[in-house]
Motif scaffolding. Structure first.
Motif, short mmCIF file in Angstrom:
data_model
loop_
_atom_site.label_atom_id
_atom_site.label_comp_id
_atom_site.label_asym_id
_atom_site.label_seq_id
_atom_site.Cartn_x
_atom_site.Cartn_y
_atom_site.Cartn_z
N UNK A 155 23.14 -47.02 -111.86
CA UNK A 155 23.02 -47.51 -113.15
C UNK A 155 22.23 -48.91 -113.37
N UNK A 156 21.33 -48.91 -114.27
CA UNK A 156 20.56 -50.25 -114.78
C UNK A 156 20.59 -50.47 -116.23
N UNK A 157 20.84 -51.65 -116.60
CA UNK A 157 20.59 -52.08 -118.02
C UNK A 157 19.26 -52.57 -118.37
N UNK A 158 18.75 -52.01 -119.21
CA UNK A 158 17.30 -52.51 -119.81
C UNK A 158 17.48 -53.16 -120.94
N UNK A 159 17.05 -54.33 -121.05
CA UNK A 159 17.20 -55.26 -122.23
C UNK A 159 15.85 -55.43 -122.66
N UNK A 160 15.87 -55.46 -124.25
CA UNK A 160 14.54 -55.82 -124.97
C UNK A 160 15.10 -56.85 -126.09
N UNK A 161 13.92 -57.27 -126.70
CA UNK A 161 14.56 -58.39 -127.83
C UNK A 161 15.48 -57.63 -128.85
N UNK A 162 14.95 -56.36 -129.04
CA UNK A 162 15.70 -55.48 -129.95
C UNK A 162 17.03 -54.98 -129.67
N UNK A 163 17.20 -54.44 -128.40
CA UNK A 163 18.48 -54.01 -127.95
C UNK A 163 18.78 -53.81 -126.61
N UNK A 167 20.54 -44.22 -115.96
CA UNK A 167 20.53 -43.91 -114.55
C UNK A 167 19.45 -43.25 -114.01
N UNK A 168 19.31 -43.80 -112.81
CA UNK A 168 18.09 -43.42 -111.79
C UNK A 168 18.88 -42.73 -110.65
N UNK A 203 9.26 -49.07 -105.31
CA UNK A 203 8.90 -50.25 -104.44
C UNK A 203 10.29 -51.20 -104.51
N UNK A 204 10.83 -51.28 -103.73
CA UNK A 204 12.00 -52.20 -103.61
C UNK A 204 13.42 -51.47 -103.92
N UNK A 205 13.44 -50.20 -104.58
CA UNK A 205 14.43 -49.49 -104.63
C UNK A 205 15.52 -50.12 -105.24
N UNK A 206 15.15 -51.15 -106.35
CA UNK A 206 16.35 -51.80 -107.15
C UNK A 206 15.79 -52.11 -108.59
N UNK A 207 16.41 -52.65 -109.28
CA UNK A 207 16.05 -53.15 -110.77
C UNK A 207 14.42 -53.70 -110.46
N UNK A 208 14.10 -54.50 -109.67
CA UNK A 208 12.73 -55.04 -109.71
C UNK A 208 11.58 -53.81 -109.23
N UNK A 209 11.97 -52.82 -108.56
CA UNK A 209 11.32 -51.46 -108.41
C UNK A 209 10.99 -50.88 -109.68
N UNK A 210 11.93 -50.90 -110.63
CA UNK A 210 11.99 -50.22 -111.70
C UNK A 210 10.98 -51.13 -112.68
N UNK A 211 11.18 -52.11 -112.93
CA UNK A 211 10.21 -53.09 -113.55
C UNK A 211 8.82 -53.10 -113.14
N UNK A 212 8.64 -52.96 -111.62
CA UNK A 212 7.29 -52.90 -111.12
C UNK A 212 6.44 -51.62 -111.58
#
Length: 108
Positions: free
Chosen positions: A18-26, A31-32, A41-50
Motif C-alpha cells: 500500500x502507498x499513500x498518494x498525496x496531492x494539494x487537493x486530497x 495498492x500495487x 525501478x526501486x520497487x518502492x514509493x520512489x519507483x512509483x514516482x519515477x
C-alpha cells in the motif's frame, strides 16, 4: 523443502503493498501488486514516482477500509483508478495494522 518452493510464488503474486498518494487537493491509498512493483525501478514509493514522471500516468487500485463478513476491519480494493503525474504529487509507503486483501483483476 521442494513443496515450499512451489507454493511460495502463488502467495507472492497475491501480496499487495500500500502507498499513500498525496496531492494539494486530497490523498488516497493505492495498492500495487508485488508483481507490478517488481517491474518498477526501486520497487518502492520512489519507483512509483519515477514511473509516473517517465510515463505521465499509471493505473492502480484504490484501497479503502471496509468491514469483513466477520465484522473485522480490512483494507480492500475499491476500484481501479488512473494517476496523472503532477508537480504537487507525493507517494509514500502506507502502513496499516489491518489485513490487506489481494487485488482481484476480475472485478475491474
Amino acid at each position: 523443502m521442494m513443496e515450499s518452493v512451489v507454493i511460495q510464488p502463488a502467495r507472492a503474486a497475491d501480496k499487495v503493498s500500500l502507498f499513500k498518494v498525496i496531492t494539494t487537493k486530497d490523498e488516497i491509498v493505492i495498492g500495487v501488486s508485488e508483481a507490478d512493483l517488481a517491474q518498477m525501478e526501486g520497487q518502492n514509493a520512489g519507483g512509483i514516482a519515477k514511473m509516473l514522471v517517465a510515463k505521465g500516468s499509471m493505473s492502480a487500485w484504490q484501497y479503502a477500509v471496509r468491514k469483513s463478513s466477520s465484522g473485522d476491519l480490512e483494507q480492500a480494493p475499491l476500484h481501479k483508478i488512473g494517476l496523472i503525474a503532477s508537480d504537487s504529487l507525493r507517494v509514500e509507503p502506507y502502513a496499516t495494522p489491518l489485513k490487506v486483501l489481494p487485488i482481484d483483476e476480475t472485478k475491474e
